[in-house]
Design an enzyme around this catalytic site. Structure first.
Site, PDB file in Angstrom:
ATOM      1  N   THR A 173      88.033  60.741 -73.657  1.00  0.00           N
ATOM      2  CA  THR A 173      89.495  61.020 -73.355  1.00  0.00           C
ATOM      3  C   THR A 173      90.295  61.411 -74.574  1.00  0.00           C
ATOM      4  O   THR A 173      89.922  61.197 -75.906  1.00  0.00           O
ATOM      5  CB  THR A 173      90.210  59.345 -72.784  1.00  0.00           C
ATOM      6  OG1 THR A 173      89.360  58.975 -71.777  1.00  0.00           O
ATOM      7  CG2 THR A 173      91.543  59.748 -72.219  1.00  0.00           C
ATOM      8  N   VAL A 202      87.377  58.459 -60.405  1.00  0.00           N
ATOM      9  CA  VAL A 202      88.226  58.158 -61.289  1.00  0.00           C
ATOM     10  C   VAL A 202      88.003  56.990 -62.301  1.00  0.00           C
ATOM     11  O   VAL A 202      87.479  56.086 -61.671  1.00  0.00           O
ATOM     12  CB  VAL A 202      89.632  57.660 -60.478  1.00  0.00           C
ATOM     13  CG1 VAL A 202      90.873  57.557 -61.449  1.00  0.00           C
ATOM     14  CG2 VAL A 202      90.057  58.741 -59.513  1.00  0.00           C
ATOM     15  N   GLY A 203      88.354  57.218 -63.598  1.00  0.00           N
ATOM     16  CA  GLY A 203      88.052  56.276 -64.520  1.00  0.00           C
ATOM     17  C   GLY A 203      89.253  55.493 -64.960  1.00  0.00           C
ATOM     18  O   GLY A 203      90.189  55.189 -64.081  1.00  0.00           O
ATOM     19  N   THR A 223      89.765  54.488 -74.557  1.00  0.00           N
ATOM     20  CA  THR A 223      88.812  55.724 -74.564  1.00  0.00           C
ATOM     21  C   THR A 223      87.606  55.007 -74.418  1.00  0.00           C
ATOM     22  O   THR A 223      87.192  53.900 -74.925  1.00  0.00           O
ATOM     23  CB  THR A 223      89.062  56.775 -75.511  1.00  0.00           C
ATOM     24  OG1 THR A 223      88.016  57.723 -75.245  1.00  0.00           O
ATOM     25  CG2 THR A 223      88.919  56.278 -77.006  1.00  0.00           C
ATOM     26  N   GLY A 224      86.886  55.572 -73.489  1.00  0.00           N
ATOM     27  CA  GLY A 224      85.411  55.053 -73.460  1.00  0.00           C
ATOM     28  C   GLY A 224      84.997  55.198 -71.873  1.00  0.00           C
ATOM     29  O   GLY A 224      85.408  56.044 -71.270  1.00  0.00           O
ATOM     30  N   GLY A 226      85.145  54.301 -68.514  1.00  0.00           N
ATOM     31  CA  GLY A 226      86.185  53.717 -67.829  1.00  0.00           C
ATOM     32  C   GLY A 226      85.671  52.833 -66.720  1.00  0.00           C
ATOM     33  O   GLY A 226      86.450  51.791 -66.360  1.00  0.00           O
TER      34      GLY A 226
END
Length: 292
Positions: A173, A202-203, A223-224, A226
């Protein structure tokens, strides 16, 4: 209220440190937005737009191709302490999802998804955009080779194109958190999705309290992976620690520590008095604060 501004930008956990110049540029554009009289949200959005336009990050123009080799689904979100909150999920064929999320914040809703989000973008003047990068196409080809016979995805396949005509792990992200000189906070995030993933995945990026959160004590972006981040409501959890008085860097480290080492994760945050970034992988980022 007058305080010192702060800007923190990240380019995704487990992404190349060679991209850090893109984060530096994004942070500089956020600062320029503040210097022009923009507020914290203006600055955070400016930073994310820059990274969406960069092409090297998994967001906007650099988004990954889905398994069918054609679809690009993107998510984005914005939030600030003036009450503005907006997000889009699985939006397609727009250049800057974060700008659409910003427009949603001025609508009666907070989250729009799929075709509705794309139509909202068109009605708002965002023209169709679909230009997969050479990097995305090459990554997709490598992914196909790595998946081999793909038994799991063959069973769950939900694209229009058959599996035998379709088809580097990507889950990163981009994001920015900002503390304005007026004491307000904002966060903006954007992602080009995950690969491999099913259509409609969807994360954490557009989920409030998971991928992002902003409140009177600060702002946090995650971030990473999800699917792991949402299980910990990571951004909201770290925010609550900061609000309870945990030093910012300690709160970020504690957040990273919630995950097994095999799970890539990163965090950025600003509070009333501090700012920082932490990750368990390489994570290009940039921080701007006033010179001492």
């Amino acid at each position: 209220m007058s305080t010192a501004h702060a800007i923190v930008v990240h380019g995704g956990a487990a992404t190349s440190s060679d991209n850090e110049d893109g984060c530096v540029r994004a942070a500089g554009l956020a600062l320029a937005a503040l210097q022009r009289g923009g507020d914290a949200l203006d600055a955070a959005v400016a930073a994310v737009v820059s990274m969406e336009d960069d092409g090297r990050f998994n967001a906007g123009t650099g988004s990954v191709l889905c398994l069918d080799g054609q679809t690009i689904e993107m998510d984005a979100a914005v939030m600030d302490t003036r009450g503005r909150l907006g997000a889009v999920a699985c939006i397609t064929q727009v250049r800057n999802p974060v700008l659409v999320a910003r427009a949603v914040a001025d609508s009666p809703h907070w989250l729009l998804a799929g075709e509705g989000a794309t139509r909202f973008a068109r009605n708002g003047g965002h023209p169709p955009f679909y230009q997969p990068t050479d990097k995305a196409r090459a990554a997709h080809a490598r992914l196909l080779a790595a998946l081999g016979e793909r038994p799991a995805f063959a069973r769950l396949w939900n694209y229009e194109r058959p599996l035998d005509q379709a088809e580097e792990r990507a889950c990163d992200t981009v994001g920015a958190v900002v503390r304005g000189a007026d004491g307000h906070f904002a966060v903006a995030s954007s992602t080009g999705g995950s690969a491999p993933s099913l259509l409609g995945r969807v994360g954490d990026t557009p989920i409030i309290g998971s991928g992002f959160y902003a409140g009177p004590q600060g702002a946090v972006a995650a971030t990473g992976i999800g699917e792991q981040i949402v299980r910990h409501l990571l951004a909201g959890t770290v925010y609550q620690w900061i609000a309870a008085g945990t030093p910012l860097d300690q709160a970020l480290q504690r957040g990273i520590g919630l995950f097994a080492p095999a799970v890539a994760v990163g965090l950025i945050a600003v509070s009333k008095t501090d700012q920082g970034a932490r990750a368990n992988r390489a994570m290009p980022h940039a921080i701007i604060v006033p010179a001492a």
